[in-house]
Design a protein around this motif. Structure first.
Motif, PDB file in Angstrom:
ATOM      1  N   ASP A  20     -38.706 -15.568 -15.550  1.00  0.00           N
ATOM      2  CA  ASP A  20     -38.910 -16.816 -14.603  1.00  0.00           C
ATOM      3  C   ASP A  20     -39.893 -17.805 -14.883  1.00  0.00           C
ATOM      4  O   ASP A  20     -39.460 -19.057 -14.988  1.00  0.00           O
ATOM      5  CB  ASP A  20     -39.458 -15.910 -13.120  1.00  0.00           C
ATOM      6  N   THR A  52     -42.133 -18.169 -10.205  1.00  0.00           N
ATOM      7  CA  THR A  52     -41.725 -18.793  -8.961  1.00  0.00           C
ATOM      8  C   THR A  52     -41.122 -17.855  -7.740  1.00  0.00           C
ATOM      9  O   THR A  52     -41.562 -16.686  -7.929  1.00  0.00           O
ATOM     10  CB  THR A  52     -40.309 -19.800  -9.396  1.00  0.00           C
ATOM     11  N   ASP A  53     -40.096 -18.327  -6.875  1.00  0.00           N
ATOM     12  CA  ASP A  53     -39.771 -17.492  -5.907  1.00  0.00           C
ATOM     13  C   ASP A  53     -39.048 -16.182  -6.273  1.00  0.00           C
ATOM     14  O   ASP A  53     -39.333 -14.980  -5.768  1.00  0.00           O
ATOM     15  CB  ASP A  53     -38.775 -18.296  -4.895  1.00  0.00           C
ATOM     16  N   ASP A  54     -38.448 -16.347  -7.667  1.00  0.00           N
ATOM     17  CA  ASP A  54     -37.765 -15.036  -8.113  1.00  0.00           C
ATOM     18  C   ASP A  54     -39.152 -13.756  -8.307  1.00  0.00           C
ATOM     19  O   ASP A  54     -38.730 -12.602  -7.918  1.00  0.00           O
ATOM     20  CB  ASP A  54     -37.434 -15.173  -9.636  1.00  0.00           C
ATOM     21  N   GLY A  91     -40.676 -22.696  -4.902  1.00  0.00           N
ATOM     22  CA  GLY A  91     -39.363 -23.024  -5.208  1.00  0.00           C
ATOM     23  C   GLY A  91     -38.258 -22.074  -4.642  1.00  0.00           C
ATOM     24  O   GLY A  91     -37.212 -21.916  -5.319  1.00  0.00           O
ATOM     25  N   ASP A 264     -34.567 -20.490 -14.584  1.00  0.00           N
ATOM     26  CA  ASP A 264     -35.762 -19.541 -14.120  1.00  0.00           C
ATOM     27  C   ASP A 264     -35.081 -18.146 -13.798  1.00  0.00           C
ATOM     28  O   ASP A 264     -35.288 -17.123 -14.115  1.00  0.00           O
ATOM     29  CB  ASP A 264     -36.508 -20.176 -13.118  1.00  0.00           C
ATOM     30  N   THR A 265     -33.902 -18.434 -12.896  1.00  0.00           N
ATOM     31  CA  THR A 265     -33.102 -17.192 -12.481  1.00  0.00           C
ATOM     32  C   THR A 265     -32.415 -16.347 -13.497  1.00  0.00           C
ATOM     33  O   THR A 265     -32.351 -15.284 -13.566  1.00  0.00           O
ATOM     34  CB  THR A 265     -32.481 -17.555 -11.415  1.00  0.00           C
TER      35      THR A 265
END
Ligand code: F2R
Ligand code: MG
Ligand code: MG
Length: 308
Positions: A20, A52-54, A91, A264-265
């Motif tokens: 990520d 991040t949000d992941d 994010g 990132d994902t």
């Protein structure tokens, strides 16, 4: 048994967070510099690679497994929402701001998630991006348990069947791996075979049929690269790179990043899967140092309240 679950899931989460944070760095580069760095494999130069949000959502998921041993959906939805409220600038996906805020304000998660996108629910890749450590946690329980728990984890934020299928596939890819690296074609076909019938499953079958030695560019042209932020255009490509680089997380990450899109994902999913077997041992030391640290309870499996 529990010690093994904690260790399996921690290995996967360290990989996911690294993928990520590494993937997110590429959004800071453009044009010729981006191409040159990816082609010549020059790592991002920022001193700290923030996750991040992941990773934020994967941390919530693992925390609930530490506390409850299974996916307690009410507790998970509440943890996602509390984590969002505490740190909303990671994010998050566009619809998640409203979803998590409404849950935090006390609305039932099932109602909130089902009314998204005019009642369809979200098909975003957000349920798949966070789920690899869950696959690692339930790895010894068999594919049926992995799939059922992944489905329950997805439903707390994503009501659309494609998002659920994406989460099931990413969890199966992590939890269904033995000690030896599986043959990539068989691996992708097996994950597809256990994933609910969907565009995600069709994408995985297409991934399994790509000729050996296909280029990343060709794979992206067939499978997508997450640029639509949807589960079907993200999960097959991420699992294709994981399948073809099962013994080197570094190699898997460079190939995934080269695909562009929702980097990132795609990198979080690929790395969560690969690291569940390999850990992060082949990753350059400088990358490990650069990645924003994870809370210490990840490794210890502690169920006491995390220090604030
Ligand atoms: N969102 C991002 N990155 C871009 C913005 C970051 C920016 N720096 C910021 O701070 O805001 N990254 C993260 O989002 C992805 C995960 O998304 P998730 O959690 O699935 O969210 P969402 O909003 O539910 O779905 C994503 C988009 O998919 C489309 N969509 C979903 N369901 C749909 C439906 N039924 N009909 C039509 N469209 C649908 C929408 O465009 C959604 O907004 C990860 O990349 C994560 O890193
Ligand atoms: Mg993200
Ligand atoms: Mg993303």
């Amino acid at each position: 048994d529990r010690t093994r679950r904690v260790a399996n899931a921690a290995r996967s989460l360290h990989g996911l967070a690294l993928g990520d944070a590494f993937g997110e760095q590429w959004f800071g580069y453009r044009g010729a510099e981006l191409t040159e760095r990816l082609t010549r494999r020059i790592a991002p130069q920022a001193r700290l690679w923030y996750w991040t949000d992941d990773t934020a959502m994967a941390l919530s998921l693992l925390r609930i497994l530490h506390l409850r041993d299974v996916v307690d959906q009410d507790a998970l939805a509440a943890h996602f929402a509390a984590s969002y409220e505490a740190d909303p600038y990671r994010g998050y996906g566009p619809s998640m701001h409203g979803v998590l805020r409404a849950i935090h304000e006390g609305e039932p998660w099932r109602e909130v998630t089902r009314r998204q996108f005019e009642g369809q629910g979200s098909w975003g890749n957000g349920a798949a991006m966070r789920v690899a450590p869950l696959g690692a946690w339930f790895a010894d329980d068999g594919l049926v348990v992995v799939a059922a728990e992944a489905e329950r984890s997805a439903e707390t934020t994503h009501a659309h069947p494609e998002a659920v299928a994406g989460a099931v596939a990413a969890a199966l890819a992590t939890g269904g791996r033995g000690e030896a690296a599986p043959d990539p074609v068989e691996f992708l076909a097996e994950v597809a075979g256990h994933t609910p019938e969907s565009d995600v499953a069709a994408g995985l079958r297409a991934a399994s049929r790509l000729p050996a030695h296909s280029s990343v560019r060709h794979a992206v042209s067939v499978l997508g690269n997450g640029s639509r932020i949807s589960a079907p255009d993200t999960v097959p490509f991420a699992l294709w790179t994981a399948a073809h680089h099962p013994d080197s997380l570094t190699e898997a990450l460079w190939h995934t990043a080269t695909g562009g899109g929702d980097i990132d994902t795609t990198c979080a999913i690929t790395a969560g899967v690969v690291a569940s077997r390999t850990g992060t041992t082949d990753i350059p030391k400088s990358w490990i140092t650069a990645r924003e640290p994870l809370p210490t309870w990840v490794d210890t499996g502690s169920t006491s309240a995390p220090p604030r």
